[in-house]
Each structure stands twice: as structure tokens, then as C-alpha cells.
Design an enzyme around this catalytic site. Structure first.
Site, PDB file in Angstrom:
ATOM      1  N   TYR A   1     -40.711 -33.076   5.892  1.00 11.51           N
ATOM      2  CA  TYR A   1     -39.859 -31.825   6.233  1.00 11.51           C
ATOM      3  C   TYR A   1     -39.735 -30.617   5.942  1.00 11.51           C
ATOM      4  O   TYR A   1     -40.093 -29.791   6.055  1.00 11.51           O
ATOM      5  CB  TYR A   1     -38.842 -32.212   7.181  1.00 11.51           C
ATOM      6  CG  TYR A   1     -39.433 -33.398   8.080  1.00 11.51           C
ATOM      7  CD1 TYR A   1     -39.638 -32.929   8.885  1.00 11.51           C
ATOM      8  CD2 TYR A   1     -39.243 -34.693   7.815  1.00 11.51           C
ATOM      9  CE1 TYR A   1     -40.047 -34.333  10.250  1.00 11.51           C
ATOM     10  CE2 TYR A   1     -40.418 -35.643   9.300  1.00 11.51           C
ATOM     11  CZ  TYR A   1     -40.049 -35.045  10.533  1.00 11.51           C
ATOM     12  OH  TYR A   1     -40.287 -35.395  11.298  1.00 11.51           O
TER      13      TYR A   1
ATOM     14  N   LYS B   1     -51.257 -37.584   4.314  1.00 14.88           N
ATOM     15  CA  LYS B   1     -50.493 -36.311   4.787  1.00 14.88           C
ATOM     16  C   LYS B   1     -51.428 -34.625   3.753  1.00 14.88           C
ATOM     17  O   LYS B   1     -51.524 -33.955   4.493  1.00 14.88           O
ATOM     18  CB  LYS B   1     -49.000 -36.159   4.037  1.00 14.88           C
ATOM     19  CG  LYS B   1     -48.049 -36.595   4.877  1.00 14.88           C
ATOM     20  CD  LYS B   1     -46.283 -37.040   4.229  1.00 14.88           C
ATOM     21  CE  LYS B   1     -45.581 -37.617   4.843  1.00 14.88           C
ATOM     22  NZ  LYS B   1     -44.300 -36.647   4.869  1.00 14.88           N
TER      23      LYS B   1
ATOM     24  N   THR C   1     -34.830 -37.811  -1.068  1.00 14.84           N
ATOM     25  CA  THR C   1     -33.915 -39.354  -1.486  1.00 14.84           C
ATOM     26  C   THR C   1     -33.079 -39.701  -0.871  1.00 14.84           C
ATOM     27  O   THR C   1     -31.909 -39.263  -0.249  1.00 14.84           O
ATOM     28  CB  THR C   1     -33.132 -37.167  -2.409  1.00 14.84           C
ATOM     29  OG1 THR C   1     -32.705 -36.563  -1.537  1.00 14.84           O
ATOM     30  CG2 THR C   1     -33.948 -37.315  -3.763  1.00 14.84           C
TER      31      THR C   1
ATOM     32  N   ASN D   1     -22.749 -29.640   3.015  1.00 14.51           N
ATOM     33  CA  ASN D   1     -23.392 -30.995   4.417  1.00 14.51           C
ATOM     34  C   ASN D   1     -22.052 -31.970   4.847  1.00 14.51           C
ATOM     35  O   ASN D   1     -22.213 -32.296   5.917  1.00 14.51           O
ATOM     36  CB  ASN D   1     -24.444 -31.833   3.537  1.00 14.51           C
ATOM     37  CG  ASN D   1     -25.683 -30.895   3.602  1.00 14.51           C
ATOM     38  OD1 ASN D   1     -25.830 -29.994   4.351  1.00 14.51           O
ATOM     39  ND2 ASN D   1     -26.858 -31.862   3.245  1.00 14.51           N
TER      40      ASN D   1
ATOM     41  N   TYR E   1      -7.693 -21.292   4.301  1.00 10.10           N
ATOM     42  CA  TYR E   1      -7.102 -23.027   3.443  1.00 10.10           C
ATOM     43  C   TYR E   1      -8.348 -23.365   3.449  1.00 10.10           C
ATOM     44  O   TYR E   1      -8.861 -24.563   3.219  1.00 10.10           O
ATOM     45  CB  TYR E   1      -7.238 -23.387   5.176  1.00 10.10           C
ATOM     46  CG  TYR E   1      -5.918 -23.067   6.054  1.00 10.10           C
ATOM     47  CD1 TYR E   1      -4.380 -23.209   5.232  1.00 10.10           C
ATOM     48  CD2 TYR E   1      -5.512 -22.770   7.204  1.00 10.10           C
ATOM     49  CE1 TYR E   1      -3.374 -22.263   5.967  1.00 10.10           C
ATOM     50  CE2 TYR E   1      -5.033 -21.655   7.830  1.00 10.10           C
ATOM     51  CZ  TYR E   1      -3.540 -22.252   7.400  1.00 10.10           C
ATOM     52  OH  TYR E   1      -2.440 -21.102   7.582  1.00 10.10           O
TER      53      TYR E   1
ATOM     54  N   ARG F   1      -9.970 -22.990   0.322  1.00 11.46           N
ATOM     55  CA  ARG F   1      -9.621 -22.815  -1.310  1.00 11.46           C
ATOM     56  C   ARG F   1      -9.014 -24.093  -1.833  1.00 11.46           C
ATOM     57  O   ARG F   1      -7.866 -24.790  -1.353  1.00 11.46           O
ATOM     58  CB  ARG F   1      -8.638 -21.819  -2.049  1.00 11.46           C
ATOM     59  CG  ARG F   1      -9.390 -20.445  -2.005  1.00 11.46           C
ATOM     60  CD  ARG F   1      -8.303 -19.619  -2.437  1.00 11.46           C
ATOM     61  NE  ARG F   1      -8.285 -19.548  -3.548  1.00 11.46           N
ATOM     62  CZ  ARG F   1      -9.140 -18.848  -4.594  1.00 11.46           C
ATOM     63  NH1 ARG F   1      -9.925 -18.168  -4.538  1.00 11.46           N
ATOM     64  NH2 ARG F   1      -8.257 -18.981  -5.918  1.00 11.46           N
TER      65      ARG F   1
ATOM     66  N   CYS G   1       5.605 -27.978   9.699  1.00 11.14           N
ATOM     67  CA  CYS G   1       4.502 -28.360  10.560  1.00 11.14           C
ATOM     68  C   CYS G   1       3.558 -28.475  10.693  1.00 11.14           C
ATOM     69  O   CYS G   1       2.873 -29.770  11.516  1.00 11.14           O
ATOM     70  CB  CYS G   1       4.281 -26.487  11.646  1.00 11.14           C
ATOM     71  SG  CYS G   1       5.206 -25.981  11.829  1.00 11.14           S
TER      72      CYS G   1
ATOM     73  N   ARG H   1      11.424 -28.965   3.898  1.00 11.05           N
ATOM     74  CA  ARG H   1      10.525 -29.754   4.853  1.00 11.05           C
ATOM     75  C   ARG H   1       9.281 -30.122   4.420  1.00 11.05           C
ATOM     76  O   ARG H   1       8.337 -29.133   4.341  1.00 11.05           O
ATOM     77  CB  ARG H   1      10.547 -29.401   5.975  1.00 11.05           C
ATOM     78  CG  ARG H   1      12.222 -28.959   6.785  1.00 11.05           C
ATOM     79  CD  ARG H   1      11.978 -29.182   7.673  1.00 11.05           C
ATOM     80  NE  ARG H   1      12.196 -27.800   8.527  1.00 11.05           N
ATOM     81  CZ  ARG H   1      11.901 -27.302   9.552  1.00 11.05           C
ATOM     82  NH1 ARG H   1      11.246 -28.643  10.557  1.00 11.05           N
ATOM     83  NH2 ARG H   1      11.584 -25.440   9.267  1.00 11.05           N
TER      84      ARG H   1
HETATM   85  N1  LIG Z   1     -35.045 -32.722   6.082  1.00  9.09           N
HETATM   86  C1  LIG Z   1     -33.975 -32.282   6.233  1.00  9.09           C
HETATM   87  O1  LIG Z   1     -33.390 -31.160   7.541  1.00  9.09           O
HETATM   88  C2  LIG Z   1     -33.386 -31.296   4.812  1.00  9.09           C
HETATM   89  C3  LIG Z   1     -33.117 -29.706   4.092  1.00  9.09           C
HETATM   90  C4  LIG Z   1     -32.173 -29.734   3.306  1.00  9.09           C
HETATM   91  C5  LIG Z   1     -32.936 -30.210   2.193  1.00  9.09           C
HETATM   92  N2  LIG Z   1     -33.163 -31.535   2.304  1.00  9.09           N
HETATM   93  C6  LIG Z   1     -33.436 -32.608   0.993  1.00  9.09           C
HETATM   94  O2  LIG Z   1     -34.656 -32.244   0.558  1.00  9.09           O
HETATM   95  C7  LIG Z   1     -35.348 -33.471   0.425  1.00  9.09           C
HETATM   96  C8  LIG Z   1     -36.822 -33.732   1.216  1.00  9.09           C
HETATM   97  O3  LIG Z   1     -36.352 -34.186   2.326  1.00  9.09           O
HETATM   98  P1  LIG Z   1     -37.551 -34.552   3.334  1.00  9.09           P
HETATM   99  O4  LIG Z   1     -36.688 -34.776   4.689  1.00  9.09           O
HETATM  100  O5  LIG Z   1     -38.296 -33.116   3.656  1.00  9.09           O
HETATM  101  O6  LIG Z   1     -38.455 -35.447   3.027  1.00  9.09           O
HETATM  102  P2  LIG Z   1     -39.689 -36.696   3.364  1.00  9.09           P
HETATM  103  O7  LIG Z   1     -39.269 -37.452   3.259  1.00  9.09           O
HETATM  104  O8  LIG Z   1     -40.021 -35.978   5.058  1.00  9.09           O
HETATM  105  O9  LIG Z   1     -40.972 -36.230   2.470  1.00  9.09           O
HETATM  106  C9  LIG Z   1     -40.593 -36.509   1.255  1.00  9.09           C
HETATM  107  C10 LIG Z   1     -42.231 -36.324   1.035  1.00  9.09           C
HETATM  108  O10 LIG Z   1     -42.171 -36.899  -0.928  1.00  9.09           O
HETATM  109  C11 LIG Z   1     -43.519 -37.718  -0.451  1.00  9.09           C
HETATM  110  N3  LIG Z   1     -43.224 -37.780  -2.344  1.00  9.09           N
HETATM  111  C12 LIG Z   1     -42.568 -39.326  -2.447  1.00  9.09           C
HETATM  112  N4  LIG Z   1     -43.173 -39.482  -3.705  1.00  9.09           N
HETATM  113  C13 LIG Z   1     -43.717 -38.642  -4.270  1.00  9.09           C
HETATM  114  C14 LIG Z   1     -44.599 -38.240  -5.071  1.00  9.09           C
HETATM  115  N5  LIG Z   1     -44.195 -38.521  -6.792  1.00  9.09           N
HETATM  116  N6  LIG Z   1     -45.666 -37.335  -5.897  1.00  9.09           N
HETATM  117  C15 LIG Z   1     -45.662 -36.457  -4.676  1.00  9.09           C
HETATM  118  N7  LIG Z   1     -45.055 -36.764  -2.992  1.00  9.09           N
HETATM  119  C16 LIG Z   1     -43.944 -37.927  -3.254  1.00  9.09           C
HETATM  120  C17 LIG Z   1     -43.545 -38.310  -0.004  1.00  9.09           C
HETATM  121  O11 LIG Z   1     -44.796 -38.773   0.709  1.00  9.09           O
HETATM  122  C18 LIG Z   1     -42.943 -37.580   1.399  1.00  9.09           C
HETATM  123  O12 LIG Z   1     -43.811 -36.997   1.942  1.00  9.09           O
HETATM  124  C19 LIG Z   1     -34.779 -34.593   0.009  1.00  9.09           C
HETATM  125  O13 LIG Z   1     -33.839 -34.597  -1.153  1.00  9.09           O
HETATM  126  C20 LIG Z   1     -33.460 -33.894   1.433  1.00  9.09           C
HETATM  127  O14 LIG Z   1     -32.048 -34.502   0.840  1.00  9.09           O
HETATM  128  C21 LIG Z   1     -34.020 -32.035   3.765  1.00  9.09           C
END
Ligand SMILES: NC(=O)c1ccc[n+]([C@@H]2O[C@H](COP(=O)([O-])OP(=O)(O)OC[C@H]3O[C@@H](n4cnc5c(N)ncnc54)[C@H](O)[C@@H]3O)[C@@H](O)[C@H]2O)c1
Length: 434
Positions: free
Chosen positions: A10, A35, A85, A210, A253, A255, A264, A327
Site C-alpha cells: 500500500y 506484484k 512491519t 498514530n 495541554y 506539552r 476541576c 486542591r
Molecule cells: N498502509 C498504510 O496506510 C501505512 C501508512 C503509513 C505507514 N505505513 C507503514 O508502511 C510500511 C508498509 O506498509 P504497507 O501497508 O505498504 O505494507 P504491505 O504489507 O502492504 O506491503 C509490504 C510489501 O513488502 C513486500 N516485502 C516483504 N519483504 C520484502 C523484501 N525482503 N523485499 C522486497 N519486498 C518485500 C511484501 O511482499 C509486500 O508487498 C509499514 O511499516 C506500515 O506500518 C503504512
């Protein structure tokens, strides 16, 4: 720039396509062959508005391509890490994909005079980032710099979020990197200022963001449940709350500092939780506020007691500066705990005139800290003299503290967040969370 991007999920698909749109030559790398094939056919591996058209255009123009392994030895100027992750069963972060990519980069890239910048967009805890940074430092012949670059896009509006991000955040050890210029190359349509901070701060800032979003949603829904009990329209209530840009939707609020207190906040949170609980709605988050706040007071007491002081001076004792209201003051709770542990406590708070106390404030004084009458001193030098620890609880007493300094051997525990110049001037200063 020639950019290699690991992970076409994504985040990675959007990032690859948008970087290609910005004019870079992007090679996406993913262990999932489906992919890779989809990208090379000009199709999107994920369902995201407008992404399919964007990928198709970039592939047609030859700016975007995908491979399963980087057999080229990362022949690129920059690498973006966008792999997953996820959570392990126990909630711990599974950073194995990131570690695998870092190992792959090491294995594939040979010694080079060309500088390489590795931007990690995957959300990782400091340990993972510090490990990756160390790996690249230890392999200095790769000439690589590691930069934490958290992603803030949201699925469903990912393209516009990428184009106009809410925040441009970079965390690196190397302050000579021209991240300003790089940022313009990656995000040509935004003129946001960049935040260039340390690796640990960047990592935690992403998690804090987050967690804050999750807290906002849960808070709104707990208020919604309470509205259901009384037949109020929750949307209207939250609109009213959001209309206050001074205390509610603002920096107020937010910091880190003294736990809350006063007449209150503790009582009103308790009343709301009690009311909701009796109506069989359990507002877990609201309920946890008092518990967490008390825990912060207790951990501050433990931190002070761990220094085995015989005498502690409080600069400020009321629940906040500019009032004599004791208080619910966390400072009173801390003083009470120290007194009970046999510590000699001295207090300087120019707003406190015990002879003028009446009503509830007097009753609170008698029940919580009757000793205050004998511990209150009417000048700061006297209060801090002989104290191994000085607790700065009210910011407006800082000028006086600056003027009189402290004993060389005393530690100042700073609950208000004083600046670097004051820290240099005052010597041994310990910040609460800083
Ligand atoms: N999805 C979100 O909305 C969003 C927003 C902000 C941050 N993030 C962070 O971004 C990161 C990615 O999220 P995502 O939702 O795109 O994950 P995802 O699971 O959709 O995509 C991860 C991709 O990495 C590939 N992959 C795994 N190991 C690999 C390797 N060794 N070499 C090459 N490709 C490999 C997987 O096949 C997969 O296509 C995460 O850490 C997530 O927390 C996600």
C-alpha cells in the site's frame, strides 16, 4: 535520481508511482512475483483511487519498472524501504522484513564512491532504526547514509496525502545531508518546512502520531457512548468541542510536564466515568486517565526518593502558578509522600498566604498537608538553602531561581521545561521527560 524501492504494498506502490511522476527513475522490488508482474504490465498491485492510471502512465513513460531481486547491486542514488512491519502475536513489532532488506542491500551493493541514501519509510521502533543505522555505519565502504523518513499517508486518499503530506519528517545522525533539497525532489508540490531530527525522535514521533489518532477516535466514541445514555447527539457535542481552538483543538495541554490536578479536571473526569459506569457503559480510556495521572505522580515521587534526599525544596506548591488553590495539586501529593517518608520539605510559593485561606482550600490544607504552615518560607534563597533537591513546579519562579542560583550540590528537578540557557546557568538540572 535513480531510486530503488523495496516493498510494493500500500505504501510502496504509491511511493514508487509518485516518485516516478516527480521525474525519477524508479525500480520497485518485491518478493511477491505477482506484484512485480502487475507493475510491469502497468497495473496496480493494490486498490487505491487513481493509482492504477498513475502506474500505467509511469510504466508507459519508462520511469517505473519492477523486479523480484535487486541483482543490479542497488545501482541507485537512493533506496526507499517500504516493506511491512506487522505485529507479532504478543503485539511486539515484527521488523524481520526491514532487517531482511537491509541485509539484502549489504549483500548486493558493492563498495562505491557514489553516495547512497537509504530512506526507511516503514514504521519501526528506535531499536530497529538504530540497528540499521549502525549496520550502514559499520560498512562505511558502501558510502551509505541511513535516514528515518516516516510515512503519514492514509489508504483511500494516499495519492493526495503523498502529494501534500501533513508532515515532512526526517531522522538522521548526519546533519550535513541536504534534506531540504532532497525533499523538494521527492515532493515538488509541497512547500512544507521539513523537520530534521534525531533517529529516535523521528521514530517515536511517528508512533506518537498514530497513538494520538487512535486516542482521538476512542475518545470521540466514548463521548458518543455517554451521549447515548442521555440522548444527546454526539456529533453535535463533538462539533462544539472542536469549535474551541484555544483549549481543545490546539497545542494547549500537549506539552509533556506536570500531571494534571486542580479542582476541576480530576473531579469532572471522575464524575463522568462514575456516571457512565453506573449506566453500564465502560469508558475504558476515560477511566484510565486518573490511573495514568496518579501513576505519573507516583513515579515522580519514586524518582525523588531514589536520590535519598534529607531535604527537598518546592518552588511552587499550588496546582498551577498564579493561584493559591491547593486542591488536587500533584505538588502537594508529592510533598505529602516525601514528608511521610521522613524528608524535610521546604516550600516557596508567593501565592500561598495560609493566614488568608478559607473554605475548601483551608479544609484541603488541613486534610492533606497541615505541615505547610511551618514549611512555607517567604523567600526563595531560604527555601532552597540546605536542600539537596529543588523541585521547580511553577515557571514564574524561574527568574528568582536564576537570580539566586542553587547550592552547587543540589539537583533541580525541572517540571516546567526550562530552556538550554537556563540549564547551563543553573547547573545540575534534570528534566521530567526531556
Ligand atoms: N498502509 C498504510 O496506510 C501505512 C501508512 C503509513 C505507514 N505505513 C507503514 O508502511 C510500511 C508498509 O506498509 P504497507 O501497508 O505498504 O505494507 P504491505 O504489507 O502492504 O506491503 C509490504 C510489501 O513488502 C513486500 N516485502 C516483504 N519483504 C520484502 C523484501 N525482503 N523485499 C522486497 N519486498 C518485500 C511484501 O511482499 C509486500 O508487498 C509499514 O511499516 C506500515 O506500518 C503504512
Amino acid at each position: 535520481m535513480r531510486i530503488a524501492l523495496y516493498g510494493l504494498g500500500y505504501v510502496g506502490s504509491v511511493t514508487a508511482a509518485m516518485l516516478a511522476k516527480a521525474g525519477h527513475a524508479v525500480t520497485g522490488i518485491d518478493i511477491n512475483p505477482v506484484k512485480v508482474d502487475l507493475i510491469n504490465k502497468g497495473e496496480s498491485p493494490v486498490n487505491e483511487p487513481y493509482l492504477a492510471e498513475l502506474i500505467r502512465d509511469q510504466v508507459i513513460h519508462g520511469r517505473l519498472t519492477a523486479i523480484k531481486r535487486d541483482e543490479n547491486g542497488c545501482n541507485s542514488d537512493a533506496i526507499f524501504i517500504c516493506v511491512g512491519t506487522p505485529s507479532r502475536n504478543d503485539g511486539a513489532l515484527d521488523d524481520s522484513q526491514v532487517r531482511q532488506v537491509v541485509e539484502e542491500i549489504l549483500a548486493n551493493r558493492s563498495k562505491s564512491d557514489d553516495p547512497l541514501i537509504v530512506f526507511n519509510r516503514s514504521t519501526c521502533l528506535p531499536d530497529t532504526h538504530l540497528w540499521a543505522n549502525r549496520v550502514f555505519k559499520d560498512n562505511s565502504d558502501l558510502n551509505a547514509n541511513y535516514v528515518v523518513h516516516p510515512e503519514f499517508l492514509r489508504e483511500g486518499s494516499a495519492l493526495s496525502d503523498f502529494q501534500s503530506p501533513p508532515l515532512l519528517l526526517f531522522g538522521t545522525e548526519d546533519k550535513t545531508l541536504d534534506l531540504e533539497s532532497l525533499s523538494k525532489e521527492f515532493y515538488p508540490n509541497t512547500c512544507l518546512p521539513i523537520h530534521n531530527v534525531g533517529i529516535v525522535e523521528a521514530s517515536i514521533a511517528k508512533y506518537a502520531s498514530n497513538a494520538f489518532h487512535a486516542a482521538k477516535i476512542t475518545f470521540a466514541n466514548e463521548i458518543g457512548s455517554i451521549c447515548n445514555i442521555v440522548g444527546a447527539d454526539a456529533r453535535s457535542v463533538m462539533e462544539i468541542l472542536c469549535a474551541d481552538n484555544v483549549l481543545n483543538i490546539s497545542q494547549a495541554y500537549l506539552r509533556p510536564g506536570m500531571p494534571y490536578g486542580g479542582s476541576c479536571l480530576p473531579k469532572d473526569v471522575k464524575a463522568l466515568v462514575n456516571f457512565a459506569t453506573k449506566a453500564k457503559t465502560n469508558p475504558e480510556m476515560l477511566n484510565s486517565l486518573d490511573l495514568s495521572n496518579d501513576q505519573q505522580v507516583q513515579s515522580l515521587c519514586s524518582r525523588i526518593l531514589a536520590k535519598n534526599p534529607t531535604s527537598v525544596a518546592f518552588l511552587g506548591i499550588s496546582f498551577k502558578e498564579g493561584t493559591d488553590d491547593l486542591r488536587g495539586s500533584p505538588l502537594v501529593v508529592i510533598a505529602r509522600t516525601l514528608i511521610d517518608e521522613g524528608v524535610n520539605v521546604q516550600v516557596y510559593d508567593p501565592n500561598i498566604h495560609i493566614e488568608k485561606f478559607t473554605g475548601v482550600n483551608l479544609a484541603f490544607l488541613h486534610s492533606m498537608i497541615p505541615e505547610l504552615q511551618h514549611m512555607s518560607l517567604d523567600n526563595l534563597p531560604e527555601a532552597i538553602s540546605g536542600s539537596e533537591i529543588v523541585i521547580l513546579g511553577h515557571r514564574n519562579l524561574l527568574p528568582e531561581l536564576r537570580e539566586h542560583g542553587t547550592r552547587r550540590s543540589s539537583v533541580i528537578i525541572d517540571l516546567v521545561g526550562i530552556c538550554e540557557d537556563d540549564i547551563r546557568l543553573l547547573g545540575d538540572v534534570e528534566g521530567l521527560y526531556w
